[in-house]
Design a protein around this motif. Structure first.
Motif, PDB file in Angstrom:
ATOM      1  N   UNK A 246      63.356  39.007  41.337  1.00  0.00           N
ATOM      2  CA  UNK A 246      62.845  37.353  40.694  1.00  0.00           C
ATOM      3  C   UNK A 246      61.871  37.064  41.607  1.00  0.00           C
ATOM      4  N   UNK A 247      60.990  37.460  42.355  1.00  0.00           N
ATOM      5  CA  UNK A 247      60.064  37.174  42.986  1.00  0.00           C
ATOM      6  C   UNK A 247      58.981  36.054  42.718  1.00  0.00           C
ATOM      7  N   UNK A 248      59.220  34.891  43.654  1.00  0.00           N
ATOM      8  CA  UNK A 248      58.560  34.061  43.262  1.00  0.00           C
ATOM      9  C   UNK A 248      57.585  33.191  44.833  1.00  0.00           C
ATOM     10  N   UNK A 249      57.332  34.667  45.328  1.00  0.00           N
ATOM     11  CA  UNK A 249      55.856  34.338  46.214  1.00  0.00           C
ATOM     12  C   UNK A 249      55.101  35.265  46.286  1.00  0.00           C
ATOM     13  N   UNK A 250      54.019  35.596  46.425  1.00  0.00           N
ATOM     14  CA  UNK A 250      53.717  37.354  46.774  1.00  0.00           C
ATOM     15  C   UNK A 250      52.638  36.823  48.123  1.00  0.00           C
ATOM     16  N   UNK A 251      52.958  37.345  48.757  1.00  0.00           N
ATOM     17  CA  UNK A 251      52.110  37.596  49.747  1.00  0.00           C
ATOM     18  C   UNK A 251      50.840  39.269  49.594  1.00  0.00           C
ATOM     19  N   UNK A 252      50.120  38.784  49.764  1.00  0.00           N
ATOM     20  CA  UNK A 252      48.961  39.988  49.456  1.00  0.00           C
ATOM     21  C   UNK A 252      47.264  40.003  50.634  1.00  0.00           C
ATOM     22  N   UNK A 253      46.855  40.801  51.224  1.00  0.00           N
ATOM     23  CA  UNK A 253      45.677  40.672  51.951  1.00  0.00           C
ATOM     24  C   UNK A 253      44.468  40.345  50.582  1.00  0.00           C
ATOM     25  N   UNK A 254      43.072  39.456  50.886  1.00  0.00           N
ATOM     26  CA  UNK A 254      42.269  39.828  50.902  1.00  0.00           C
ATOM     27  C   UNK A 254      41.127  40.651  50.343  1.00  0.00           C
ATOM     28  N   UNK A 255      40.332  40.791  50.317  1.00  0.00           N
ATOM     29  CA  UNK A 255      39.311  41.856  49.871  1.00  0.00           C
ATOM     30  C   UNK A 255      38.595  42.099  51.346  1.00  0.00           C
ATOM     31  N   UNK A 256      37.625  42.832  51.925  1.00  0.00           N
ATOM     32  CA  UNK A 256      37.050  43.401  52.958  1.00  0.00           C
ATOM     33  C   UNK A 256      35.830  42.780  52.666  1.00  0.00           C
ATOM     34  N   UNK A 257      34.951  44.031  53.359  1.00  0.00           N
ATOM     35  CA  UNK A 257      32.973  43.416  53.044  1.00  0.00           C
ATOM     36  C   UNK A 257      33.280  44.341  51.870  1.00  0.00           C
ATOM     37  N   UNK A 258      33.272  44.334  50.515  1.00  0.00           N
ATOM     38  CA  UNK A 258      33.174  45.127  49.840  1.00  0.00           C
ATOM     39  C   UNK A 258      31.567  45.575  49.646  1.00  0.00           C
ATOM     40  N   UNK A 259      31.325  46.846  49.116  1.00  0.00           N
ATOM     41  CA  UNK A 259      29.816  47.453  48.934  1.00  0.00           C
ATOM     42  C   UNK A 259      29.445  46.299  48.299  1.00  0.00           C
ATOM     43  N   UNK A 260      30.671  46.751  46.909  1.00  0.00           N
ATOM     44  CA  UNK A 260      30.016  45.827  45.817  1.00  0.00           C
ATOM     45  C   UNK A 260      29.751  45.127  45.518  1.00  0.00           C
ATOM     46  N   UNK A 261      28.649  44.381  45.993  1.00  0.00           N
ATOM     47  CA  UNK A 261      28.578  42.473  46.672  1.00  0.00           C
ATOM     48  C   UNK A 261      29.167  42.337  45.286  1.00  0.00           C
ATOM     49  N   UNK A 262      29.410  42.371  44.136  1.00  0.00           N
ATOM     50  CA  UNK A 262      30.214  41.096  43.089  1.00  0.00           C
ATOM     51  C   UNK A 262      30.807  41.257  42.694  1.00  0.00           C
ATOM     52  N   UNK A 263      31.888  42.666  43.888  1.00  0.00           N
ATOM     53  CA  UNK A 263      33.327  42.166  43.802  1.00  0.00           C
ATOM     54  C   UNK A 263      34.067  41.569  44.961  1.00  0.00           C
ATOM     55  N   UNK A 264      34.518  39.800  44.044  1.00  0.00           N
ATOM     56  CA  UNK A 264      34.745  39.568  45.502  1.00  0.00           C
ATOM     57  C   UNK A 264      36.002  39.233  45.753  1.00  0.00           C
TER      58      UNK A 264
END
Length: 284
Positions: A246-264
């Protein structure tokens, strides 16, 4: 005004939840709250080629009418935004925020937030904006661009918000997620909330050592912390754990500097955001 919670609102169905989440964060962090509405004044009517079978005078007349319509549309959008800001302010006051501020700017949301970034401690934004398709797994293009551009924590809110009681930290031992654990441990935003730390992968000594560090960091800060290493596909494993506890908040790291530029954003983060039914706090 520096070090504030900033909430970006528009005419979408997410704005009420954004108001409530921003008020919760403002009170928990004892930080000022500002609601932001950005009026995009880019003309909605494209200039067509009207020079075919009509005379130049007719063409000029039509262009004048189009310009007048755009001007009227901009005024209406500004007034609508002002009313939304006043409604958001009233709702925040009802939620206990003493003096919420409001700001209206002309331009584009992403560029405006980039200009205001130094003032932002936490950005609260809806999963999709008013112009986005309403498909449940669609992310608004503004959200993806904001995540790419901003270097501040971003709380992404679904259509409904309730005060979190269980937070899940998606942890992989990376610098970003270790920083995330330390932030959770120090931040008043999470006081009184049970913390869960989940790693996805094989149960090996290095993984266990990383998890033990995370749990110790949280326990030393006074949290009730739980941890688990799960084998399997990352998104599916995190989602299953969320539902089971029953988790009601997720904490995640966002992306780094992806080599594939369209992956936001990182593919796991994107997948979790698309299907999330609870708020997701993205860390950079």
């Amino acid at each position: 005004m520096t070090d504030q919670v900033m909430a970006a609102i528009d005419g979408s169905q997410f704005s009420t939840a954004v108001c409530d989440a921003a008020a919760w964060a403002s009170l928990a962090l004892a930080a000022p709250l500002t609601f932001l509405h950005v009026v995009d004044n880019h003309p909605q009517t494209a200039e067509a080629d009207l020079s075919g079978n009509i005379g130049l005078g007719s063409r000029e007349h039509l262009l004048e009418e189009l310009a007048s319509l755009d001007e009227k549309r901009a005024r209406l959008a500004q007034e609508q935004g002002r009313l939304m800001l006043e409604a958001a302010k009233s709702r925040a006051i009802e939620n206990g925020v003493a003096e919420p501020g409001i700001r209206q700017r002309n331009g584009e949301l992403v560029e405006t937030l980039a200009e205001l970034e130094d003032d932002i401690r936490l950005l609260v934004i809806g999963k999709r904006g008013e112009a986005a398709h309403k498909a449940s797994e669609h992310l608004g293009s503004n959200l993806e661009r904001v995540v790419r551009s901003l270097h501040r924590p971003i709380l992404v809110v679904p259509e409904a918000f309730e005060t979190p009681r269980q937070v899940l930290i998606a942890f992989d031992g990376s610098k970003t997620t270790r920083k995330g654990v330390e932030m959770v441990a120090k931040s008043p935003l999470f006081r009184g909330i049970s913390c869960h730390v989940v790693m996805v992968g094989a149960e090996v000594a290095d993984m266990r050592s990383q998890l033990d560090w995370a749990l110790m960091t949280l326990n030393d800060a006074g949290f009730e912390a739980h941890g688990e290493i799960r084998a399997g596909e990352v998104e599916e494993s995190l989602r299953s754990y969320q539902q089971e506890h029953a988790i009601d908040l997720l904490v995640m790291g966002a992306y780094g500097h992806s080599r594939i530029r369209h992956l936001l954003v990182g593919s796991t983060t994107t997948g979790m955001l698309r299907k999330a039914t609870v708020p997701v706090l993205l860390l950079r």
